[in-house]
Design an enzyme around this catalytic site. Sequence first.
Site, PDB file in Angstrom:
ATOM      1  N   SER A 243      42.393  25.027  27.996  1.00  0.00           N
ATOM      2  CA  SER A 243      42.162  26.159  27.095  1.00  0.00           C
ATOM      3  C   SER A 243      40.812  26.119  26.387  1.00  0.00           C
ATOM      4  O   SER A 243      39.772  26.062  27.027  1.00  0.00           O
ATOM      5  CB  SER A 243      43.316  26.248  26.106  1.00  0.00           C
ATOM      6  OG  SER A 243      43.253  27.455  25.402  1.00  0.00           O
ATOM      7  N   HIS A 244      40.841  26.067  25.055  1.00  0.00           N
ATOM      8  CA  HIS A 244      39.624  26.173  24.257  1.00  0.00           C
ATOM      9  C   HIS A 244      39.000  24.803  23.985  1.00  0.00           C
ATOM     10  O   HIS A 244      38.039  24.708  23.233  1.00  0.00           O
ATOM     11  CB  HIS A 244      39.977  26.833  22.935  1.00  0.00           C
ATOM     12  CG  HIS A 244      41.164  26.177  22.286  1.00  0.00           C
ATOM     13  ND1 HIS A 244      42.449  26.356  22.766  1.00  0.00           N
ATOM     14  CD2 HIS A 244      41.257  25.300  21.273  1.00  0.00           C
ATOM     15  CE1 HIS A 244      43.290  25.627  22.052  1.00  0.00           C
ATOM     16  NE2 HIS A 244      42.581  24.971  21.136  1.00  0.00           N
TER      17      HIS A 244
ATOM     18  N   ASP B  38      37.962  32.411  25.288  1.00  0.00           N
ATOM     19  CA  ASP B  38      37.935  30.943  25.312  1.00  0.00           C
ATOM     20  C   ASP B  38      37.828  30.392  26.734  1.00  0.00           C
ATOM     21  O   ASP B  38      37.629  31.136  27.691  1.00  0.00           O
ATOM     22  CB  ASP B  38      39.173  30.376  24.601  1.00  0.00           C
ATOM     23  CG  ASP B  38      40.440  30.570  25.403  1.00  0.00           C
ATOM     24  OD1 ASP B  38      40.505  31.546  26.165  1.00  0.00           O
ATOM     25  OD2 ASP B  38      41.365  29.740  25.281  1.00  0.00           O
TER      26      ASP B  38
ATOM     27  N   ASP C  77      39.817  29.358  29.097  1.00  0.00           N
ATOM     28  CA  ASP C  77      40.614  29.893  30.199  1.00  0.00           C
ATOM     29  C   ASP C  77      40.897  31.389  30.075  1.00  0.00           C
ATOM     30  O   ASP C  77      41.688  31.939  30.851  1.00  0.00           O
ATOM     31  CB  ASP C  77      41.930  29.113  30.330  1.00  0.00           C
ATOM     32  CG  ASP C  77      42.808  29.248  29.091  1.00  0.00           C
ATOM     33  OD1 ASP C  77      42.259  29.405  27.978  1.00  0.00           O
ATOM     34  OD2 ASP C  77      44.039  29.203  29.226  1.00  0.00           O
TER      35      ASP C  77
ATOM     36  N   ASP D 132      42.305  33.356  27.639  1.00  0.00           N
ATOM     37  CA  ASP D 132      43.465  34.011  27.037  1.00  0.00           C
ATOM     38  C   ASP D 132      43.288  34.334  25.554  1.00  0.00           C
ATOM     39  O   ASP D 132      44.045  35.126  25.003  1.00  0.00           O
ATOM     40  CB  ASP D 132      44.766  33.227  27.304  1.00  0.00           C
ATOM     41  CG  ASP D 132      44.725  31.802  26.804  1.00  0.00           C
ATOM     42  OD1 ASP D 132      43.674  31.385  26.269  1.00  0.00           O
ATOM     43  OD2 ASP D 132      45.739  31.095  26.960  1.00  0.00           O
ATOM     44  N   ARG D 133      42.296  33.718  24.907  1.00  0.00           N
ATOM     45  CA  ARG D 133      42.090  34.040  23.482  1.00  0.00           C
ATOM     46  C   ARG D 133      40.971  35.062  23.319  1.00  0.00           C
ATOM     47  O   ARG D 133      40.168  35.242  24.214  1.00  0.00           O
ATOM     48  CB  ARG D 133      41.703  32.777  22.712  1.00  0.00           C
ATOM     49  CG  ARG D 133      42.811  31.752  22.664  1.00  0.00           C
ATOM     50  CD  ARG D 133      42.451  30.625  21.715  1.00  0.00           C
ATOM     51  NE  ARG D 133      43.575  29.700  21.616  1.00  0.00           N
ATOM     52  CZ  ARG D 133      43.714  28.787  20.662  1.00  0.00           C
ATOM     53  NH1 ARG D 133      42.788  28.657  19.731  1.00  0.00           N
ATOM     54  NH2 ARG D 133      44.771  27.998  20.635  1.00  0.00           N
TER      55      ARG D 133
ATOM     56  N   SER E 248      46.284  32.756  15.985  1.00  0.00           N
ATOM     57  CA  SER E 248      45.319  31.856  16.600  1.00  0.00           C
ATOM     58  C   SER E 248      44.500  32.551  17.686  1.00  0.00           C
ATOM     59  O   SER E 248      44.125  31.936  18.672  1.00  0.00           O
ATOM     60  CB  SER E 248      46.057  30.661  17.190  1.00  0.00           C
ATOM     61  OG  SER E 248      47.087  31.106  18.061  1.00  0.00           O
TER      62      SER E 248
ATOM     63  N   LYS F  26      48.785  35.518  26.946  1.00  0.00           N
ATOM     64  CA  LYS F  26      47.864  36.284  26.117  1.00  0.00           C
ATOM     65  C   LYS F  26      46.614  36.539  26.950  1.00  0.00           C
ATOM     66  O   LYS F  26      46.375  35.847  27.940  1.00  0.00           O
ATOM     67  CB  LYS F  26      47.555  35.554  24.823  1.00  0.00           C
ATOM     68  CG  LYS F  26      47.049  34.146  24.978  1.00  0.00           C
ATOM     69  CD  LYS F  26      47.179  33.390  23.663  1.00  0.00           C
ATOM     70  CE  LYS F  26      46.810  31.935  23.850  1.00  0.00           C
ATOM     71  NZ  LYS F  26      47.691  31.034  23.130  1.00  0.00           N
TER      72      LYS F  26
HETATM   73  C1  G1P Z   1      48.057  26.457  18.800  1.00  0.00           C
HETATM   74  C2  G1P Z   1      48.192  27.787  18.115  1.00  0.00           C
HETATM   75  C3  G1P Z   1      49.282  28.599  18.765  1.00  0.00           C
HETATM   76  C4  G1P Z   1      49.001  28.732  20.269  1.00  0.00           C
HETATM   77  C5  G1P Z   1      48.799  27.358  20.876  1.00  0.00           C
HETATM   78  C6  G1P Z   1      48.385  27.437  22.337  1.00  0.00           C
HETATM   79  O1  G1P Z   1      49.249  25.726  18.684  1.00  0.00           O
HETATM   80  O2  G1P Z   1      48.466  27.622  16.742  1.00  0.00           O
HETATM   81  O3  G1P Z   1      49.351  29.856  18.154  1.00  0.00           O
HETATM   82  O4  G1P Z   1      50.068  29.372  20.908  1.00  0.00           O
HETATM   83  O5  G1P Z   1      47.777  26.656  20.167  1.00  0.00           O
HETATM   84  O6  G1P Z   1      47.183  28.146  22.502  1.00  0.00           O
HETATM   85  P1  G1P Z   1      49.496  24.583  17.566  1.00  0.00           P
HETATM   86  O7  G1P Z   1      48.398  23.572  17.758  1.00  0.00           O
HETATM   87  O8  G1P Z   1      49.377  25.255  16.240  1.00  0.00           O
HETATM   88  O9  G1P Z   1      50.861  24.051  17.849  1.00  0.00           O
HETATM   89 ZN    ZN Z   2      43.216  29.440  26.134  1.00  0.00          ZN
END
Ligand code: G1P
Ligand code: ZN
Length: 542
Positions: free
Chosen positions: A112-113, A276, A278, A280-281, A364, A375
């Site tokens: 992801s990010h 981000d 991948d 999705d954000r 987030s 997302k």
């Molecule tokens: C975090 C974000 C949450 C998101 C997840 C995956 O999780 O807060 O909204 O779905 O990353 O991208 P957390 O680290 O808070 O459990």
């Molecule tokens: Zn992501």
Amino acid sequence: MIKSLSTNPYSDQKPGTSGLRKKVPVFQQKNYAENFIQSIFDSLEGFAGETLVIGGDGRYYNREVIQKAIKMAAANGFGRVLVGRGGILSTPAASNVIRKYKAFGGIVLSASHNPGGPTEDFGIKYNVGNGGPAPEKVTDAIFDRTKVIDSYKIANVADVNLDVEGSQQVEDMTVTVIDPVADYAELMESLFDFSAIRKLISGGFRVVFDAMSAVTGPYAKEIIEKRLGAPKGSVMNFIPLPDFGGHHPDPNLVHARALYEIMMAHDAPDFGAASDGDGDRNLIIGKGIFVTPSDSLAILAANAHLAPGYAKGLAGIARSMPTSGAADRVAEKLGIGLYETPTGWKFFGNLLDEGMATICGEESAGTGSNHVREKDGLWAVLLWLNILAVRKESALDIVRQHWSTYGRNYYSRHDYEGVDSDAANGLITALRDKLAGLPGKNFGALTVETADDFSYNDPVDKSVSKNQGIRILFRGGSRVVFRLSGTGTSGATLRVYIERFEPDPARHDLDTQEALADLIAVADELAEIKARTGRQEPSVIT
Ligand code: G1P
Ligand code: ZN
């Protein structure tokens, strides 16, 4: 087909919704990735001859794991693999490909990010046939399997050429290399009024999109520049790099600072956005205004009917519990359902599958709809552009009008990263013990209305998820929420979500941290954050 002995089983981490996340050198250990992939296959039933989708965000080690996964899919009896050219598929695009081609499931490689590179993060995630993240019963089965796995199956063949579209044979399985962008771009074109957006852009409206050297580069180039006609250069950092150029591909005000500065300059473009690692954000910044993800969800929901794909209106809106209540008032006005779910995209899956919710979002920076089961960063950007094209007003005006109609939710999240795990757990336990005594208590001008540890009853499968975060609601709609991150990699991350509802338009121009100052102080008093974590300040404020 050969059967290899797996010598390095592990059972050190339960894969969450985002799959298994580790540093690259961990994944590079002998048999490590293979064990996890075989554990996925061993936890599934009925995939013989079926289609598996494979793709990733292009980060370091992506291609190597894709080759392993293809050879293992062949040895395990899949009939076909669809893989994105160059090993690329954004998370939402992978979700779309799974759904469109009725695949059995998909393996998405991403962290992801989080940063990429030889010593940075990597991840493997499994998505099921509806295109969404594997539900907990599947991830539990995978985890149990990783504890006992002692062999895996892999075809003993040469690497597949990932760079040429078309089909190749790997033993009895067909591997088709597909254009990673085409199906996704077609889906976006079916949802949004591209000709209205094209007209807006050709009329001089300036868009800038920062792909952060991550996976959305090729998608944004094709859609924003080629199909929507934005001038070359509108998409920044569009080449996906294995190390994301050394940056965190996290579209927030810290890591997407360059974009923020462009958008706050006096000659700023009209609209700025980023996604981000991948894809999705999303980050949305209008000329002179950062739109919080919670506000963005509410504004998109209130205006979605302006886009062809949502012209019939929404069935309902879903938001994660810590996401602000801004969307609730939109749902109320539209007379549709509002679902409050635990943190994590997987909780939206049932609501979307059952047609109960159309649009979903998390604070987030995740927003999406029933078009896929993840997302979707670019989707949010395109819905914004569609709304801007129809309303012909600036993003700033749209946000301010939204606040004056519905009231403003000042909102901020304070993260305390790398906190000692015992201290973090102790803080949550102590808070939990106090909850019963809080209602009716005064903190300065604030009076506690309700206090609980959020528990979710899934209306579809009737499952119950307990202990999803401590929420303390004050009279008038202000709130503080405490929870521990489920995705952190070192120690614990305490997240404190602070929200104040302000109905009066005369008070919509305050500085966010100042507007929340009394709630921030109460949060510390209640949870003894400073004393228990030893931290005087949050590590990150968003
Ligand atoms: C975090 C974000 C949450 C998101 C997840 C995956 O999780 O807060 O909204 O779905 O990353 O991208 P957390 O680290 O808070 O459990
Ligand atoms: Zn992501």
